[in-house]
Write an enzyme that holds these catalytic residues in place. Structure first.
Site, mmCIF file in Angstrom:
data_model
loop_
_atom_site.group_PDB
_atom_site.id
_atom_site.type_symbol
_atom_site.label_atom_id
_atom_site.label_comp_id
_atom_site.label_asym_id
_atom_site.label_seq_id
_atom_site.Cartn_x
_atom_site.Cartn_y
_atom_site.Cartn_z
ATOM 1 C CB THR A 1 2.763 0.613 6.432
ATOM 2 O OG1 THR A 1 1.410 0.323 6.776
ATOM 3 C CG2 THR A 1 3.633 0.408 7.667
ATOM 4 C CG ASP B 1 0.946 -2.973 10.604
ATOM 5 O OD1 ASP B 1 1.839 -2.383 9.978
ATOM 6 O OD2 ASP B 1 0.142 -3.754 10.062
ATOM 7 C CG ASP C 1 2.864 -6.608 7.627
ATOM 8 O OD1 ASP C 1 2.469 -6.270 6.491
ATOM 9 O OD2 ASP C 1 2.099 -7.031 8.510
ATOM 10 N NE ARG D 1 -2.614 -4.312 6.682
ATOM 11 C CZ ARG D 1 -1.542 -5.046 6.465
ATOM 12 N NH1 ARG D 1 -1.599 -6.016 5.572
ATOM 13 N NH2 ARG D 1 -0.425 -4.836 7.098
ATOM 14 C CG ASP E 1 -1.944 -0.305 8.122
ATOM 15 O OD1 ASP E 1 -2.812 0.566 7.921
ATOM 16 O OD2 ASP E 1 -1.816 -1.305 7.401
ATOM 17 N NE ARG F 1 -0.943 -5.644 -0.820
ATOM 18 C CZ ARG F 1 -1.417 -4.415 -0.674
ATOM 19 N NH1 ARG F 1 -1.961 -3.817 -1.715
ATOM 20 N NH2 ARG F 1 -1.353 -3.790 0.480
ATOM 21 N N GLY G 1 0.827 -1.209 0.000
ATOM 22 C CA GLY G 1 0.000 0.000 0.000
ATOM 23 C C GLY G 1 0.858 1.254 0.000
#
Length: 333
Positions: free
Chosen positions: A138, A142, A115, A184, A140, A84, A23
């Site tokens: 990212t 995360d 990740d 997510r 996120d 991707r 992303g």
């Protein structure tokens, strides 16, 4: 200010390849710019692959120069595009890709992504031995091993601006709004936005909160005679959760509106914080490759550049800070 280590040069580099993968995240362009200009100042050529691992596998690399990365610092998304790539999961394809890179004189690869992208970078190095270094890109936030990731701050501020506007309407109409933010299975955006936006409740991905539970949690808010309310919801894995929860609340006598912020959080000009973070990490990536490092991700921990083995990225989950969770509960009570 982030502390940058002084590293001795141990590896000679002629060319570095860069990809942005997974992303897109605001600030990726700043990282590409910092890598290219830092490398160029040391006589190292930089090549970019379009569309992430797909471009690395299927398309020729294109040269990046000091001038070609001008005026990209303020742009969202990534000039290298992203994708991707299922083909890259095949070890044979990874070996062929490494051979093609070496044939072009590429001495190392820098991967900017989340990740999954960084896990792919680890497998690429493990299979081929071509030096690889990762940067956390990212929204996120995360990824284990770093307090911050490129794009996170911008995403939080974008969501917060929307929430401030929604709260105006919530107050004007005495309504309950459920605002779904991205992330997510990670709740970092929801937690940060919920605290900064003064949410009455924050619903995280690991929670299975139904209408009855949420109403009970908000009961104390109603005793403060607050007719309007705003609940921040982490998107989780069920795309229908927020709209179903809003409908269930209505059936319980508490009409609610669902607002899905969606991909507006990924786009837009990166914040100053993300531009500086990406620039620092991009420049440091060149330092670390020259110093002989490989198969690591560079991040930020406690105000300093931190190194994390890429192998950890796919096996460990970054946990939400307990102190922040407690703070969110206190401020919403």
């Amino acid at each position: 200010m982030w502390t940058l280590p002084e590293l001795p040069v141990q590896r000679e580099l002629r060319r570095i390849a860069i990809i942005t993968s997974g992303g897109d995240a605001p600030g990726m362009n700043a990282a590409v710019r910092a890598i290219t200009r830092t490398a160029g100042s040391r006589g190292i050529e930089t090549l970019g692959a379009d569309r992430g691992y797909s471009g690395l596998v299927h398309e020729p690399l294109r040269p990046l120069s000091m001038s070609s990365v001008g005026s990209i610092l303020q742009r969202g998304g990534t000039i290298l595009k992203t994708d991707r790539c299922e083909a890259f999961m095949d070890p044979a394809v990874r070996l062929q890709t490494a051979d093609a890179l070496r044939a072009q004189g590429v001495d190392a690869l820098i991967v900017i992504g989340g990740d999954g992208s960084l896990t792919g970078a680890h497998h690429f190095f493990a299979d081929t031995g071509l030096p690889v270094l990762g940067l956390p890109g990212t929204i996120d936030n995360d990824i284990v091993g770093t307090d911050d990731s490129i794009g996170f701050d911008t995403a939080v501020n974008t969501a917060l601006e929307a929430i401030d506007r929604i709260r105006d309407t919530a107050h004007s109409h005495d309504r309950l709004f459920l605002v779904e933010v991205m992330g997510r299975s990670s709740g970092f955006i929801a937690l940060s936005v919920g605290i900064a936006g003064g949410a009455e409740a924050i619903l995280l991905p690991d929670e299975a909160v139904n209408a009855e539970t949420l109403l009970a949690r908000m009961a104390q808010t109603r005793t403060r005679e607050k007719a309007s309310s705003l609940v921040v919801v982490a998107e989780g894995t069920d795309p229908t959760y927020t709209t179903r929860l809003a409908a269930d609340l209505g059936a319980q006598g508490r009409p609610a509106r669902a607002c899905i912020l969606g991909h507006i959080q990924r786009g837009g000009s990166p914040s100053g914080h993300d531009r500086v973070l990406a620039s620092v990490l991009g420049a440091s990536a060149v330092d670390h490759l020259q110093a002989g490092y490989s198969d690591i991700m560079l991040g930020i921990r406690e105000g300093a550049i931190a190194r994390t083995a890429l192998e950890r990225i796919g096996h460990e989950r970054k946990k939400l800070p307990e102190a922040w969770l407690a703070l969110a509960s206190t401020l919403a009570s």
